[in-house]
Design a protein around this motif. Structure first.
Motif, PDB file in Angstrom:
ATOM      1  N   ASN A 127       0.828  -1.203   0.000  1.00  0.00           N
ATOM      2  CA  ASN A 127       0.000   0.000   0.000  1.00  0.00           C
ATOM      3  C   ASN A 127       0.868   1.261   0.000  1.00  0.00           C
ATOM      4  O   ASN A 127       0.560   2.235  -0.692  1.00  0.00           O
ATOM      5  CB  ASN A 127      -0.931   0.008   1.213  1.00  0.00           C
ATOM      6  CG  ASN A 127      -2.080  -0.961   1.064  1.00  0.00           C
ATOM      7  OD1 ASN A 127      -2.431  -1.366  -0.052  1.00  0.00           O
ATOM      8  ND2 ASN A 127      -2.676  -1.364   2.175  1.00  0.00           N
ATOM      9  N   ILE A 176       0.891   4.150  -2.881  1.00  0.00           N
ATOM     10  CA  ILE A 176       0.598   5.551  -2.554  1.00  0.00           C
ATOM     11  C   ILE A 176       1.700   6.461  -3.063  1.00  0.00           C
ATOM     12  O   ILE A 176       1.441   7.513  -3.677  1.00  0.00           O
ATOM     13  CB  ILE A 176       0.402   5.723  -1.033  1.00  0.00           C
ATOM     14  CG1 ILE A 176      -0.875   5.018  -0.579  1.00  0.00           C
ATOM     15  CG2 ILE A 176       0.353   7.199  -0.651  1.00  0.00           C
ATOM     16  CD1 ILE A 176      -0.985   4.847   0.925  1.00  0.00           C
ATOM     17  N   GLU A 181      -7.121  12.908  -1.335  1.00  0.00           N
ATOM     18  CA  GLU A 181      -8.149  11.925  -1.665  1.00  0.00           C
ATOM     19  C   GLU A 181      -7.947  11.400  -3.090  1.00  0.00           C
ATOM     20  O   GLU A 181      -8.197  10.219  -3.367  1.00  0.00           O
ATOM     21  CB  GLU A 181      -9.543  12.538  -1.521  1.00  0.00           C
ATOM     22  CG  GLU A 181      -9.944  12.865  -0.090  1.00  0.00           C
ATOM     23  CD  GLU A 181      -9.319  14.163   0.420  1.00  0.00           C
ATOM     24  OE1 GLU A 181      -9.484  14.455   1.616  1.00  0.00           O
ATOM     25  OE2 GLU A 181      -8.660  14.870  -0.385  1.00  0.00           O
ATOM     26  N   ALA A 229      -5.189   8.857  -3.017  1.00  0.00           N
ATOM     27  CA  ALA A 229      -5.685   7.573  -2.523  1.00  0.00           C
ATOM     28  C   ALA A 229      -6.461   6.835  -3.610  1.00  0.00           C
ATOM     29  O   ALA A 229      -6.297   5.620  -3.790  1.00  0.00           O
ATOM     30  CB  ALA A 229      -6.559   7.791  -1.287  1.00  0.00           C
ATOM     31  N   VAL A 267      -8.652   6.512   2.024  1.00  0.00           N
ATOM     32  CA  VAL A 267      -7.995   7.705   2.559  1.00  0.00           C
ATOM     33  C   VAL A 267      -7.386   7.417   3.929  1.00  0.00           C
ATOM     34  O   VAL A 267      -6.295   7.900   4.256  1.00  0.00           O
ATOM     35  CB  VAL A 267      -8.986   8.879   2.642  1.00  0.00           C
ATOM     36  CG1 VAL A 267      -8.346  10.088   3.309  1.00  0.00           C
ATOM     37  CG2 VAL A 267      -9.486   9.247   1.251  1.00  0.00           C
ATOM     38  N   THR A 299      -6.079   4.671   4.942  1.00  0.00           N
ATOM     39  CA  THR A 299      -4.811   3.961   4.734  1.00  0.00           C
ATOM     40  C   THR A 299      -3.698   4.940   4.397  1.00  0.00           C
ATOM     41  O   THR A 299      -2.569   4.827   4.900  1.00  0.00           O
ATOM     42  CB  THR A 299      -4.962   2.925   3.597  1.00  0.00           C
ATOM     43  OG1 THR A 299      -5.946   1.961   3.971  1.00  0.00           O
ATOM     44  CG2 THR A 299      -3.647   2.226   3.306  1.00  0.00           C
ATOM     45  N   LEU A 300      -4.018   5.924   3.545  1.00  0.00           N
ATOM     46  CA  LEU A 300      -3.006   6.928   3.197  1.00  0.00           C
ATOM     47  C   LEU A 300      -2.540   7.684   4.437  1.00  0.00           C
ATOM     48  O   LEU A 300      -1.329   7.837   4.663  1.00  0.00           O
ATOM     49  CB  LEU A 300      -3.587   7.902   2.161  1.00  0.00           C
ATOM     50  CG  LEU A 300      -2.626   8.960   1.596  1.00  0.00           C
ATOM     51  CD1 LEU A 300      -3.028   9.338   0.178  1.00  0.00           C
ATOM     52  CD2 LEU A 300      -2.587  10.236   2.452  1.00  0.00           C
TER      53      LEU A 300
END
Length: 216
Positions: free
Chosen positions: A14, A18, A36, A39, A46, A48-49
């Motif tokens: 992830n 990103i 956003e 993401a 979002v 997770t970011l």
């Protein structure tokens, strides 16, 4: 891609997604693109970011660090795989322009850019890039392929070359044409004498140096 130690495989994936999405979007739309959108491009939520990058500056630093690491990989691969220093230098400069190294710094607030360059963890990799540029430049000149009035600092300037793309022209086509024009000008049998003196090793270190504002 170098990542934080101890990340699980899914978290690492992830994070990589990103950073890659952010790099593309920052170059395409500027550093103020909504996170956003980053993401969405990465295919993650979002939340997770923000778990990986608590703010925009953290994400910008990660993108800058990744660009430097890719540049180091590019220099090493060119030196290892090409038949001589001239072809290694050409591959390195073509790759540098493809990475669009000059675009992101131009979009950053100056203090943030200097802060990114000041990271102690990047000192070693920055020194490797400097050493690689010097090695390719000096050997290509010793081989008689690179013109004598060029220094490693001149190569550093070309690494961050930005190419304006006119409406209707494909970006890669424009960059490719300009880079080949530049490379022809670097050949030992190149054209007109250059103004001034070559930018040497000291200029190369100065170009990559970090100049922080004085303490208040």
């Amino acid at each position: 891609m170098a990542v934080e130690k101890g990340l699980r495989a899914d978290a690492r994936r992830n994070r990589d997604l990103i950073v890659a999405a952010a790099q593309d979007l920052f170059l395409e739309q500027g550093v103020d693109v909504p996170l956003e959108e980053v993401a969405r491009r990465a295919g993650v939520g979002v939340g997770t970011l923000y778990r990986r990058f608590p703010d925009r500056d953290a994400l910008l630093r990660a993108v800058g660090e990744e660009s430097l690491r890719r540049l180091d990989d590019l220099a090493e691969a060119a030196w290892r795989e090409e038949p001589d220093a001239w072809h290694a230098l050409c591959r390195f400069l073509r790759g540098s322009v493809e990475l669009r190294l000059g675009v992101l710094p131009a979009k950053l607030e100056p203090h943030l850019h200097q802060g990114m360059r000041a990271g102690a963890d990047l000192h070693e990799i920055r020194q490797r890039v400097i050493a690689g540029v010097q090695r390719m430049t000096e050997q290509a000149q010793a081989d008689g392929a690179l013109r004598a009035d060029i220094g490693p600092g001149d190569i550093a300037l070309l690494m961050t070359l930005q190419v304006y793309t006119p409406a209707g022209m494909h970006n890669e086509q424009a960059m490719g044409r300009v880079v080949e024009i530049v490379l022809d000008g670097l050949r030992a049998d190149g054209g007109s004498p250059l103004p001034g003196t070559p930018l040497d090793e000291d200029d190369l270190h100065h170009y990559t140096a970090v100049r922080l504002p004085p303490a208040q």
